[in-house]
Structures are given as C-alpha cells and as structure tokens.
Design a protein around this motif. Sequence first.
Motif, PDB file in Angstrom:
ATOM      1  N   GLU A   1       0.836  -1.212   0.000  1.00 11.22           N
ATOM      2  CA  GLU A   1       0.000   0.000   0.000  1.00 11.22           C
ATOM      3  C   GLU A   1       0.866   1.257   0.000  1.00 11.22           C
ATOM      4  O   GLU A   1       0.567   2.234  -0.689  1.00 11.22           O
ATOM      5  N   ARG A   2       1.949   1.235   0.798  1.00 14.87           N
ATOM      6  CA  ARG A   2       2.809   2.429   0.857  1.00 14.87           C
ATOM      7  C   ARG A   2       3.521   2.642  -0.472  1.00 14.87           C
ATOM      8  O   ARG A   2       3.651   3.780  -0.940  1.00 14.87           O
ATOM      9  N   LEU A   3       3.968   1.575  -1.113  1.00 19.09           N
ATOM     10  CA  LEU A   3       4.601   1.719  -2.427  1.00 19.09           C
ATOM     11  C   LEU A   3       3.582   2.191  -3.457  1.00 19.09           C
ATOM     12  O   LEU A   3       3.879   3.039  -4.300  1.00 19.09           O
ATOM     13  N   ALA A   4       2.368   1.647  -3.366  1.00 13.79           N
ATOM     14  CA  ALA A   4       1.322   2.022  -4.329  1.00 13.79           C
ATOM     15  C   ALA A   4       0.993   3.511  -4.222  1.00 13.79           C
ATOM     16  O   ALA A   4       0.637   4.154  -5.211  1.00 13.79           O
ATOM     17  N   MET A   5       1.124   4.079  -2.993  1.00 17.95           N
ATOM     18  CA  MET A   5       0.872   5.519  -2.832  1.00 17.95           C
ATOM     19  C   MET A   5       1.994   6.352  -3.439  1.00 17.95           C
ATOM     20  O   MET A   5       1.785   7.495  -3.836  1.00 17.95           O
ATOM     21  N   LEU A   6       3.212   5.788  -3.457  1.00 13.14           N
ATOM     22  CA  LEU A   6       4.375   6.558  -3.938  1.00 13.14           C
ATOM     23  C   LEU A   6       4.490   6.582  -5.460  1.00 13.14           C
ATOM     24  O   LEU A   6       5.012   7.541  -6.028  1.00 13.14           O
ATOM     25  N   ILE A   7       4.046   5.513  -6.117  1.00 16.21           N
ATOM     26  CA  ILE A   7       4.271   5.447  -7.566  1.00 16.21           C
ATOM     27  C   ILE A   7       3.395   6.447  -8.298  1.00 16.21           C
ATOM     28  O   ILE A   7       2.349   6.858  -7.804  1.00 16.21           O
ATOM     29  N   GLY A   8       3.846   6.861  -9.493  1.00 17.36           N
ATOM     30  CA  GLY A   8       3.006   7.682 -10.360  1.00 17.36           C
ATOM     31  C   GLY A   8       1.850   6.827 -10.834  1.00 17.36           C
ATOM     32  O   GLY A   8       1.696   5.685 -10.406  1.00 17.36           O
ATOM     33  N   ALA A   9       1.047   7.363 -11.737  1.00 19.31           N
ATOM     34  CA  ALA A   9      -0.069   6.569 -12.244  1.00 19.31           C
ATOM     35  C   ALA A   9       0.461   5.280 -12.835  1.00 19.31           C
ATOM     36  O   ALA A   9       1.496   5.285 -13.497  1.00 19.31           O
ATOM     37  N   PRO A  10      -0.198   4.155 -12.602  1.00 20.86           N
ATOM     38  CA  PRO A  10       0.269   2.901 -13.193  1.00 20.86           C
ATOM     39  C   PRO A  10       0.089   2.965 -14.699  1.00 20.86           C
ATOM     40  O   PRO A  10      -0.726   3.734 -15.195  1.00 20.86           O
ATOM     41  N   PRO A  11       0.870   2.174 -15.435  1.00 15.71           N
ATOM     42  CA  PRO A  11       0.766   2.229 -16.897  1.00 15.71           C
ATOM     43  C   PRO A  11      -0.672   1.963 -17.347  1.00 15.71           C
ATOM     44  O   PRO A  11      -1.340   1.088 -16.801  1.00 15.71           O
ATOM     45  N   ASP A  12      -1.131   2.756 -18.317  1.00 16.49           N
ATOM     46  CA  ASP A  12      -2.483   2.569 -18.851  1.00 16.49           C
ATOM     47  C   ASP A  12      -2.603   1.207 -19.505  1.00 16.49           C
ATOM     48  O   ASP A  12      -1.660   0.733 -20.113  1.00 16.49           O
ATOM     49  N   ARG A  13      -3.779   0.634 -19.386  1.00 18.90           N
ATOM     50  CA  ARG A  13      -4.029  -0.554 -20.197  1.00 18.90           C
ATOM     51  C   ARG A  13      -4.093  -0.095 -21.648  1.00 18.90           C
ATOM     52  O   ARG A  13      -4.520   1.018 -21.941  1.00 18.90           O
ATOM     53  N   THR A  14      -3.659  -0.975 -22.581  1.00 15.70           N
ATOM     54  CA  THR A  14      -3.719  -0.564 -23.975  1.00 15.70           C
ATOM     55  C   THR A  14      -5.187  -0.427 -24.390  1.00 15.70           C
ATOM     56  O   THR A  14      -6.047  -1.165 -23.909  1.00 15.70           O
ATOM     57  N   ALA A  15      -5.449   0.533 -25.260  1.00 17.63           N
ATOM     58  CA  ALA A  15      -6.830   0.783 -25.679  1.00 17.63           C
ATOM     59  C   ALA A  15      -7.365  -0.432 -26.442  1.00 17.63           C
ATOM     60  O   ALA A  15      -6.643  -1.041 -27.228  1.00 17.63           O
ATOM     61  N   PRO A  16      -8.628  -0.791 -26.217  1.00 22.40           N
ATOM     62  CA  PRO A  16      -9.194  -1.973 -26.874  1.00 22.40           C
ATOM     63  C   PRO A  16      -9.710  -1.670 -28.283  1.00 22.40           C
ATOM     64  O   PRO A  16      -9.727  -0.524 -28.717  1.00 22.40           O
ATOM     65  N   VAL A  17     -10.104  -2.732 -28.930  1.00 18.36           N
ATOM     66  CA  VAL A  17     -10.816  -2.621 -30.204  1.00 18.36           C
ATOM     67  C   VAL A  17     -12.262  -3.037 -29.932  1.00 18.36           C
ATOM     68  O   VAL A  17     -12.497  -4.041 -29.254  1.00 18.36           O
ATOM     69  N   ALA A  18     -13.221  -2.228 -30.406  1.00 21.31           N
ATOM     70  CA  ALA A  18     -14.629  -2.582 -30.223  1.00 21.31           C
ATOM     71  C   ALA A  18     -15.139  -3.261 -31.497  1.00 21.31           C
ATOM     72  O   ALA A  18     -14.903  -2.769 -32.603  1.00 21.31           O
ATOM     73  N   VAL A  19     -15.797  -4.396 -31.326  1.00 21.67           N
ATOM     74  CA  VAL A  19     -16.361  -5.076 -32.491  1.00 21.67           C
ATOM     75  C   VAL A  19     -17.864  -4.770 -32.515  1.00 21.67           C
ATOM     76  O   VAL A  19     -18.543  -4.915 -31.500  1.00 21.67           O
ATOM     77  N   VAL A  20     -18.350  -4.316 -33.680  1.00 27.37           N
ATOM     78  CA  VAL A  20     -19.715  -3.784 -33.766  1.00 27.37           C
ATOM     79  C   VAL A  20     -20.500  -4.497 -34.863  1.00 27.37           C
ATOM     80  O   VAL A  20     -20.400  -4.141 -36.042  1.00 27.37           O
ATOM     81  N   PRO A  21     -21.280  -5.517 -34.516  1.00 22.52           N
ATOM     82  CA  PRO A  21     -22.142  -6.151 -35.522  1.00 22.52           C
ATOM     83  C   PRO A  21     -23.389  -5.301 -35.731  1.00 22.52           C
ATOM     84  O   PRO A  21     -23.938  -4.741 -34.784  1.00 22.52           O
TER      85      PRO A  21
END
Length: 413
Positions: free
Chosen positions: A310-330
């Motif tokens: 928890e203490r380390l999680a408070m110190l780090i910058g924003a965690p890396p973003d998840r890569t943007a998904p692809v939306a499939v649209v039928p």
Amino acid sequence: MAETLQPVRGTRDLIGDDQRRHAHVIETSRRISALYGLEEWATPIFEETRVFARTLGDTSDVVTKEMYTFEDRGGDSVTLRPENTAGVCRALISNGLTQSLPQKVFYAGPMFRYERPQKGRYRQFHQIGAEIIGSPEPLADAEVIALGWHILQALGVSEQVALELNTLGDTASRDAHRASLVDYFSAHRDALSEDSRDRLARNPLRILDSKDEGDRRLVAGAPTISASLTSEAAGFYDGLRTHLARFGVPFRENPRIVRGLDYYNHTAFEFVTDQLGAQGTVMGGGRYDGLVAQMGGPQVPAVGWAAGVERLAMLIGAPPDRTAPVAVVPMGGEAEEAAAVEVMQALRRVGVRAEMAYRGNMKRRMERANRIGARAAVIIGGDELARGVAQIKHLDSGTQVEAPLETVAERLQ
Ligand code: ATP
Ligand code: MG
C-alpha cells in the motif's frame, strides 16, 4: 439490514486505480525478483499461533498488541499472519528444505495486524518480501538489498526513498550493547514512558524503537552499538558496506535502525521516505541467523526484507495505462453477430484486447466503444458480411478502411 454494509475497520477494497497500482507493484517486484533467481512461495495466511508467538519475540508490539489470534472450532489456537518470514521458515522446515540450501524466496500477499488504522496503516495490508536462506556471507545481505533497490528503481520511486543501514552485531556485541543501554536508561528511568520502563526490564533494545516523543529524545543520546561491536561483527559490517558499493546501492548509516522484531542480528536496514508522513518506512529487513533453529530446525543463516505494498502504491506515479481496446460492432442479426464473435476471438488470439456489447443498435454500440476508450471499431453489417469484409474505423483519426474479415486481426495487431 438497516445500514449499508461496509468493509471491516482497517480493511479496504481494491478496485479501479487502487487495484491497478497494487497489481503494478506486485507484478514489477515479481519480475525483478526472478532476475535475481528468487522463486515465489505461497504459504497459508494463518498458522499455528506458536509459529509467531515465540519467534517474533514476547515483547514485540506485533505479538503483544497486534496479532489476530483465535481458537478455531477444533480448539486449536491459530493466528492470521502478521508477517511472512516466520511462515517461510516454518515451510522450509516442514518441507525438508533445510537440506537444499540456499533457498531464495519471493512472496506477495496479505498480512494482518490489529493496529490503529490511518493513512498507510491498515489491519489487512499487503507485503512483498524476499528471503535468502542458507547463506552466512555479507554478499547475500548486499544482494538482497540490491534487489530491493532494483525494485524501487523499476517502480520509479528510488528518488523518493533513502536506504538507512545499521548493524545489530552478533550475540556478544548485543550483550555488551544491552549492558551499556541498561546503564544509560536506568540513569534516566523517570523520564521514560511507562511502556519503556517495562522494556528496560524485559528487552532494553526495544526502547530504541519506541515511538513515544519523550523516549525518542532520550534515545537520541543513548550509546550506539558501534562501541560494543566485536571485531568479527565489525568485519561483517565492513564486508556489507563494500559489497553494497559494488552493487551501486547508495546508503546512509543510521545507528537508530533496530527493527521491530526480535529475531534480527548483524544487518538491519530500512528504505524510508519523507512523503508518507508518519508511515515513512516502505521496506525493512535484515539478517536473522537464529530464527530457523529457534523454530526447531537446524542452524540456518538467513537474510531478507518485506515491503508494504500500500505504501509503495501511494508513492508510484499513475500505473501504466491498459492498452486501448478494439470494439467489435455487428449491425443486424444472428449472422453478423456470429461473424463478429469470430473476429473478436481472432483479435484476442493475436494479443489484442477486444470487446463487443451484448446488445444495442449501431449508435449505442458506437457510444459504448467511445466510453471504453476503444482505438478502433470493427463494423460488420449485412452488406459487409455478404462480401466477406469489415469496416475498420480508427476512432482517434476518424479514418475508415475496408478489409477482408480474415485480415482484420493482423491489421489491428
Ligand atoms: P511501522 O514502523 O510502520 O509499524 P513495522 O516495523 O511494523 O513498520 P515491518 O514489520 O518491518 O513494519 O513490515 C515491513 C513493511 O510492511 C513496513 O515497512 C511497512 O511498509 C509495511 N507495514 C507494516 N505494517 C503495516 C500496516 N499496518 N499497514 C500497512 N503497511 C504496513
Ligand atoms: Mg508496526
């Protein structure tokens, strides 16, 4: 039930950004530990009470005030683990691994202490930890500290923390130091807190770890171990400092680092930060040569550390973003949906995050694609399906291209 259910005091739900930070700390430390040859162990989160009660020290705060101990339905006394070094040593003995040394162990998981909850201090919290078991050389101490430093660097927090280093010496050094502390604190007995007067009789070294303001002023003038070190203990400490320099780990010496638990000797260290208020220690550890023997195993030297996730999680910058998904649209009926599922699975098989709504018209589905931050939409209508193609719409640029269905995954990889 009249009131909304809440988590138990001192416990937290990890959801969204909290969970992403938490997972990033654990995944990063797991990856770096593997580079140093550590293997991950997972031991139970509760143990027989005696695994902790004697080993952590009868006078430690953890044992006297913080343990979650209860009798189970069979009448046995069990304790939710307040830390994991004792559990790892218990597992070493239980699994006959004292015959296959050294063992280099990484762990990550929840710990439990009945403490007053505040920022960075919880009743269920999480630790990552590293232990090198079976090596008496100061090179092992230096390497396990270098691992800790490497993890802090990989998390991007090394600028915000400093390594404070001390030696607790060997038994003879500690006996001599204890005697000089008893002399000193006895002369100031009236100024000590009630807890520390008790510690003076039972375990005077513990006073050095007191959080009481008045005690801390006295501690500042107390004799340090350096005058009491045997030449062997001094030699070990010299070796450690030499090796740390070779690993390129910066440190400052702090004779006040004593560690809260009884089982340490020689090396004691903490990585501290001034960014988390009173909860400034993010990682702490040291050498514990007596612990395995004290638990009924053979004499096995060991060194390690634990860090608060928890203490380390408070110190780090924003965690890396998840890569943007692809939306499939039928667009249309069963046949379009079936083709969409096929394309979606093809995308996932080549490692692309892909999602499809379970229902909704084109407008709804495109709104949802935007809401999940999709980088592209793969649109499959009746006309496209008849020709075996899909429209790939890149959502940031708005450009649209047509592509054969079987090439869509490859194009978006
Ligand atoms: P403190 O002095 O903050 O009470 P400690 O000496 O009790 O720490 P250790 O037993 O050395 O802590 O545990 C190692 C690390 O685990 C600590 O440095 C801290 O980062 C984390 N930690 C300990 N107790 C808690 C808690 N109650 N909540 C969150 N993190 C904790
Ligand atoms: Mg504590």
